[in-house]
Design a protein around this motif. Structure first.
Motif, PDB file in Angstrom:
ATOM      1  N   ILE A  97      -3.676  -4.121   2.981  1.00 48.34           N
ATOM      2  CA  ILE A  97      -3.235  -2.800   2.547  1.00 48.34           C
ATOM      3  C   ILE A  97      -2.886  -2.857   1.070  1.00 48.34           C
ATOM      4  N   TRP A 155      -3.366   1.670   6.117  1.00 55.92           N
ATOM      5  CA  TRP A 155      -4.649   1.120   5.653  1.00 55.92           C
ATOM      6  C   TRP A 155      -5.742   2.169   5.734  1.00 55.92           C
ATOM      7  N   ALA A 161      -7.807   2.777   2.329  1.00 57.81           N
ATOM      8  CA  ALA A 161      -9.102   2.103   2.198  1.00 57.81           C
ATOM      9  C   ALA A 161     -10.254   3.046   1.863  1.00 57.81           C
TER      10      ALA A 161
END
Length: 276
Positions: free
Chosen positions: A44, A30, A34
């Motif tokens: 995710i 993640w 991100a």
């Protein structure tokens, strides 16, 4: 029947290992996706249209920029240098000078070091630094880190110093070397791996700490990275995930780079022609 039990046991171990690996890798996955999203969530997902705008916003903020590239390197670097040098000298003294009960002294120092950097000691530490006019200074924060990390650093370094044969030092003394020269030219090259271990450990401990700078640092432009991350929270206390993730990704890189550099330059291994 035994083969079935063995198969099921191995299968259970493999599943457990996979679950543990996923538990640690999913947050990292993640973190690496991100920052490049335009609207990140806690799920995710690969960004459909990757962008570097989040990093631009983070680096254009004067508070976060100074925290990442000025304040945190000064504090963590100062603590790393101070702990490494003082711990090496103190460990050498404890190893070579026989003091009654020195092992007990070292263990007591380690015990109290857990209190020095803890919440229970923050009030006396704050009052002490206030009387010394070191509140809201990088120097005061560095001194607190050194005081808290030094006992454990001495304990770690003592094992490396004890492995240095005294015959090396005796040969240096016969050759006319002075104590400081002997320590610099004979002892340090041998205990260098230990010094690098302590240096990286002290850097990581001070780089990622939150409590001490939060109590001691007042000015926004002097805040280190763990405190400045709140710049990317809304007034209601909600994090802006795209900016927080981009900030966190930049924030973790120095510790990783330091570890890789030290591992490449020196190597975390015991080496040297030590023969007893």
């Amino acid at each position: 029947m035994r083969r079935l039990k063995s198969f099921l046991s191995n299968l259970a171990r493999i599943l457990l290992i996979v679950i543990l690996i996923a538990f640690f890798l999913l947050p990292l996955l993640w973190l690496f996706t991100a920052p490049f999203s335009r609207a990140a969530t806690l799920r995710i997902s690969l960004p459909t249209k990757p962008t570097l705008n989040n990093f631009r916003v983070v680096l254009s903020n004067p508070i976060s920029f100074r925290a990442l590239f000025v304040n945190s390197p000064i504090i963590a670097g100062g603590a790393m240098i101070g702990v490494t040098l003082i711990a090496s000298l103190a460990a050498y003294a404890l190893s070579r000078i026989k003091v009654p009960g020195q092992s007990l002294i070292v263990y007591i120092l380690i015990l109290f070091s857990a209190v020095v950097t803890g919440t229970a000691a923050m009030v006396p530490i704050f009052l002490l630094l206030y009387s010394l006019k070191l509140i809201d200074t990088h120097l005061g924060t560095i001194l607190v880190y050194i005081g808290g990390l030094l006992p454990t650093g001495i304990f770690l370094m003592r094992g490396f110093v004890d492995s240095v044969p005294r015959s090396y030092e005796e040969a240096a003394i016969v050759s006319g070397a002075k104590p400081l020269q002997m320590f610099r030219d004979v002892v340090i090259p041998i205990i260098r791996p230990g010094m690098m271990v302590v240096a990286v450990w002290a850097f990581v401990q001070s780089w990622g700490d939150f409590l001490i700078p939060m109590v001691l640092i007042r000015s926004p432009l002097k805040m280190p990275a763990p405190i400045a991350i709140y710049t990317f929270y809304t007034e209601g206390g909600t994090p802006v995930l795209t900016l927080v993730s981009a900030y966190s990704l930049i924030y973790m890189l120095p510790a990783i780079v330091l570890y890789l550099f030290v591992n490449w330059k020196y190597g975390f291994r015991f080496f040297g022609g030590i023969k007893r």
